[in-house]
Design a protein around this motif. Structure first.
Motif, PDB file in Angstrom:
ATOM      1  N   ALA A 213      94.806  69.816   6.404  1.00  0.00           N
ATOM      2  CA  ALA A 213      93.966  68.617   6.300  1.00  0.00           C
ATOM      3  C   ALA A 213      94.828  67.379   6.048  1.00  0.00           C
ATOM      4  O   ALA A 213      94.611  66.318   6.647  1.00  0.00           O
ATOM      5  CB  ALA A 213      92.936  68.793   5.177  1.00  0.00           C
ATOM      6  N   LYS A 214      95.837  67.518   5.181  1.00  0.00           N
ATOM      7  CA  LYS A 214      96.713  66.373   4.893  1.00  0.00           C
ATOM      8  C   LYS A 214      97.557  66.004   6.107  1.00  0.00           C
ATOM      9  O   LYS A 214      97.757  64.811   6.390  1.00  0.00           O
ATOM     10  CB  LYS A 214      97.608  66.695   3.686  1.00  0.00           C
ATOM     11  CG  LYS A 214      96.817  66.710   2.374  1.00  0.00           C
ATOM     12  CD  LYS A 214      97.658  67.244   1.224  1.00  0.00           C
ATOM     13  CE  LYS A 214      96.789  67.530   0.011  1.00  0.00           C
ATOM     14  NZ  LYS A 214      97.552  68.279  -1.020  1.00  0.00           N
ATOM     15  N   LEU A 215      98.037  67.003   6.828  1.00  0.00           N
ATOM     16  CA  LEU A 215      98.779  66.708   8.062  1.00  0.00           C
ATOM     17  C   LEU A 215      97.894  65.969   9.054  1.00  0.00           C
ATOM     18  O   LEU A 215      98.340  65.033   9.727  1.00  0.00           O
ATOM     19  CB  LEU A 215      99.309  68.007   8.692  1.00  0.00           C
ATOM     20  CG  LEU A 215     100.485  68.675   7.967  1.00  0.00           C
ATOM     21  CD1 LEU A 215     100.724  70.082   8.525  1.00  0.00           C
ATOM     22  CD2 LEU A 215     101.763  67.832   8.098  1.00  0.00           C
ATOM     23  N   SER A 216      96.629  66.352   9.129  1.00  0.00           N
ATOM     24  CA  SER A 216      95.725  65.692  10.088  1.00  0.00           C
ATOM     25  C   SER A 216      95.452  64.250   9.688  1.00  0.00           C
ATOM     26  O   SER A 216      95.108  63.418  10.530  1.00  0.00           O
ATOM     27  CB  SER A 216      94.415  66.470  10.218  1.00  0.00           C
ATOM     28  OG  SER A 216      93.521  66.130   9.183  1.00  0.00           O
ATOM     29  N   LEU A 217      95.601  63.959   8.413  1.00  0.00           N
ATOM     30  CA  LEU A 217      95.422  62.581   7.946  1.00  0.00           C
ATOM     31  C   LEU A 217      96.693  61.760   8.109  1.00  0.00           C
ATOM     32  O   LEU A 217      96.720  60.579   7.763  1.00  0.00           O
ATOM     33  CB  LEU A 217      95.016  62.578   6.461  1.00  0.00           C
ATOM     34  CG  LEU A 217      93.618  63.110   6.144  1.00  0.00           C
ATOM     35  CD1 LEU A 217      93.422  63.222   4.637  1.00  0.00           C
ATOM     36  CD2 LEU A 217      92.529  62.240   6.765  1.00  0.00           C
ATOM     37  N   GLY A 218      97.761  62.404   8.598  1.00  0.00           N
ATOM     38  CA  GLY A 218      98.985  61.658   8.858  1.00  0.00           C
ATOM     39  C   GLY A 218     100.005  61.725   7.735  1.00  0.00           C
ATOM     40  O   GLY A 218     101.019  61.022   7.776  1.00  0.00           O
ATOM     41  N   GLU A 219      99.781  62.555   6.741  1.00  0.00           N
ATOM     42  CA  GLU A 219     100.787  62.685   5.674  1.00  0.00           C
ATOM     43  C   GLU A 219     102.086  63.232   6.258  1.00  0.00           C
ATOM     44  O   GLU A 219     102.074  64.048   7.176  1.00  0.00           O
ATOM     45  CB  GLU A 219     100.271  63.584   4.548  1.00  0.00           C
ATOM     46  CG  GLU A 219      99.361  62.853   3.597  1.00  0.00           C
ATOM     47  CD  GLU A 219      99.172  63.605   2.276  1.00  0.00           C
ATOM     48  OE1 GLU A 219     100.081  64.340   1.856  1.00  0.00           O
ATOM     49  OE2 GLU A 219      98.095  63.456   1.685  1.00  0.00           O
ATOM     50  N   ASP A 220     103.178  62.832   5.685  1.00  0.00           N
ATOM     51  CA  ASP A 220     104.504  63.173   6.206  1.00  0.00           C
ATOM     52  C   ASP A 220     104.860  64.620   5.858  1.00  0.00           C
ATOM     53  O   ASP A 220     104.858  64.998   4.690  1.00  0.00           O
ATOM     54  CB  ASP A 220     105.538  62.213   5.603  1.00  0.00           C
ATOM     55  CG  ASP A 220     106.913  62.388   6.224  1.00  0.00           C
ATOM     56  OD1 ASP A 220     107.119  63.348   7.001  1.00  0.00           O
ATOM     57  OD2 ASP A 220     107.784  61.559   5.926  1.00  0.00           O
ATOM     58  N   ILE A 221     105.160  65.402   6.875  1.00  0.00           N
ATOM     59  CA  ILE A 221     105.480  66.815   6.658  1.00  0.00           C
ATOM     60  C   ILE A 221     106.727  66.975   5.782  1.00  0.00           C
ATOM     61  O   ILE A 221     106.851  67.959   5.046  1.00  0.00           O
ATOM     62  CB  ILE A 221     105.639  67.544   8.016  1.00  0.00           C
ATOM     63  CG1 ILE A 221     105.598  69.070   7.833  1.00  0.00           C
ATOM     64  CG2 ILE A 221     106.913  67.107   8.741  1.00  0.00           C
ATOM     65  CD1 ILE A 221     105.474  69.841   9.145  1.00  0.00           C
ATOM     66  N   HIS A 222     107.623  65.991   5.818  1.00  0.00           N
ATOM     67  CA  HIS A 222     108.832  66.083   4.998  1.00  0.00           C
ATOM     68  C   HIS A 222     108.519  66.020   3.502  1.00  0.00           C
ATOM     69  O   HIS A 222     109.320  66.448   2.678  1.00  0.00           O
ATOM     70  CB  HIS A 222     109.828  64.958   5.355  1.00  0.00           C
ATOM     71  CG  HIS A 222     110.331  65.045   6.752  1.00  0.00           C
ATOM     72  ND1 HIS A 222     109.637  64.521   7.818  1.00  0.00           N
ATOM     73  CD2 HIS A 222     111.454  65.618   7.268  1.00  0.00           C
ATOM     74  CE1 HIS A 222     110.321  64.745   8.933  1.00  0.00           C
ATOM     75  NE2 HIS A 222     111.417  65.406   8.636  1.00  0.00           N
TER      76      HIS A 222
END
Lengths: 257, 257, 257
Positions: free
Chosen positions: B136-145
């Motif tokens: 969900a956080k990745l889909s919101l654009g949070e940085d994978i790093h």
């Protein structure tokens, strides 16, 4: 948000492969699964499920339906515009699958899709490579007249029209649901010419009281009613009519007085 | 509207429990089920289904995949950023499940997720408590790093690479679909080095004509074709190759001239 | 985008028929399937699945749940407003199905729905004709007080409250999932009064180590743990506890020291 429905006999990851294509072309689409539980290659059941469900969706819904034993052969690909109280679109193979739904919606025009795609479609998965893109474009408002040529010689499934003669009501089984309810092609209007609520008729010499709902008979007992789809249905209260009558999909059904 | 896909071997209410978490964190997400029909704990089939499907989704789709016999043990949790024609994200257990899809998409970076959650995840349901929030956080654009540390020693499934030798084409069965089609890991390029359209080869001494589509042979007859996924597939026209050949998932397959 | 969830024992095209109604009334709804895999007419399993899942959805989610052997009879139709950390709505039959979820969410008010529809609902498909429209209107923010009259004599399922006596922990099986995990109604708090991690107890004279996760025992071995839903669960690592113990849904369960 435009709506696209899917009805197939695909399991596994195949419906999702269609959704990937749809969402790539039309990202804001609301995709609704009608069912992917049609028995493999059973066009008749697919046609019945589509005709029971598609007409209730909102105006401009696009229905992609794929039960397609002839995929990759010479069978044509269709897009249909059907207009009644609402306008709806259908896309799928030319094997009779779409026509009962189109008729239920209202009057309809049938188009043979011509592919202008530069990529060659997979000869085994037109659901993904032909019908998903066509459906996605229809949902975006592209003109169906630009997608194909009108035809009138589309294929229709052979059916046994319901009839009453000599105290026998004859029809066809068009779907058996997962509760085991046996759904016929006998519409309410014809059913009521043959039997009234409270009367008992017979299937294979077994009594079938004609009632309004399942709980009007005791648990485990057979009954006849007008199903939620508007057609005559043979059921058992809290049990399985398919097993009880040992009946399968291809059968003609005869109900006697 | 960002897209999150789900692929699991969960049935019942478990996929919905993941969706509740996703929609709480990212309410505007379009959640697409790839499949929840992976046979329980069959990582190989899950990896194949994911690699066949995930790469076709739009740019920035997040794929959450959970086939996870090691849940609650020491196995690590992964998030992956894969970039080819599109960028896609993957989240799931470190057991080989995600890697074939990542490779199919293009080049990729793998991160071991570290949990900064104050709530302890259930030791039996990381799909809900780790992978759903990360996805969900990745889909919101949070940085994978910011979600983990890069690793290179992620687990890969052992595979038998397809090979041709002494007029034998050897490969591995990586999925059998619900029609009974047997899908191998032999890609189109290698298949065409072994056999041409119109030729007949053999599986367990039974003839297999190499054709373009199912209907190129008579109903009930076996055939070999390039499936819609791009890999060699053993099928029957309108019948079940799994039953016909009595073949199961773990087998190496040998096709002879 | 408002969320409506569906939980039913319907298969085939019936859930889609509900979605057509919902999307006609509330076109921008995000419809999430909790599950349509409840065994036919098994209210107890439906109630458990709903109570495990519904409370995790976002504020103002509407849950439509239909496992309804009494459809068309005199049983009442309900809408519920439940408030705890969040407010959620429930719609479904008055047969006990909704109550455990309502209790899990928090305090709740129950309303008997009165139909002001001019169209008569099908006596066999209240899911489509009563609960889908009510749920759609609730998702649009219509006032639940205008949809029915408050009642307090709603039906609750009979349950066997978990209890400890004479070194026997007694509870009830409320769900068996598709992995074969046997879920009881014994909550974490009571379980820990009976057994601690590392101890071994017995079911039908077979030892059950109480552990944190499946992989804490060898493959194929039985175990006892707190499941992701917060209740005591009897499982096997990578195998099927339902088959192993030959246990079915209606059973009381007794765990001994």
């Amino acid at each position: 948000m435009p709506i696209i429905t899917l009805l197939t006999d695909f399991r596994d990851f195949y419906p999702a492969a269609m959704k990937a294509v749809i969402l790539t072309i039309a990202p804001q689409t609301n995709i609704v699964d009608i069912t992917h539980g049609i028995p493999p290659q059973n066009i008749k059941w697919g046609a019945a499920a589509l005709s029971f469900t598609a007409p209730s969706f909102p105006d401009n819904t696009v229905h992609i339906a794929v039960v397609d034993p002839g995929v990759g052969s010479e069978r044509r690909s269709l897009a249909i515009r059907a207009t009644g109280k609402k306008t709806q679109y259908l896309a799928g193979p030319d094997n009779g699958l779409l026509i009962p739904a189109a008729k239920t919606i209202g009057s309809f025009e049938v188009f043979e899709i011509f592919s202008r795609s530069t990529e060659k479609p997979s000869p085994t998965f037109h659901g993904r490579d032909i019908f998903a893109p066509v459906g996605a474009k229809l949902s975006l408002g592209e003109d169906i007249h630009e997608m194909g040529v009108p035809i009138t010689d589309f294929i229709e499934l052979p059916t046994k029209a319901p009839a009453i003669s000599n105290n026998i009501l004859t029809g066809e089984i068009i779907f058996i649901d997962s509760f085991g309810n046996i759904i016929t092609n006998i519409p309410e209007e014809i059913a009521f010419k043959f039997v009234n609520y409270g009367e008992t008729v017979f299937l294979e010499d077994r009594p079938l009281p004609f009632v309004r709902t399942y709980t009007d008979v005791n648990s485990g007992k057979p009954l006849l009613l007008i199903g939620s789809h508007g057609f005559l249905e043979i059921s058992l209260n809290r049990a399985n009519a398919r097993d009880y009558f040992n009946i399968d999909t291809e059968d003609i059904i005869q109900i006697t007085k």
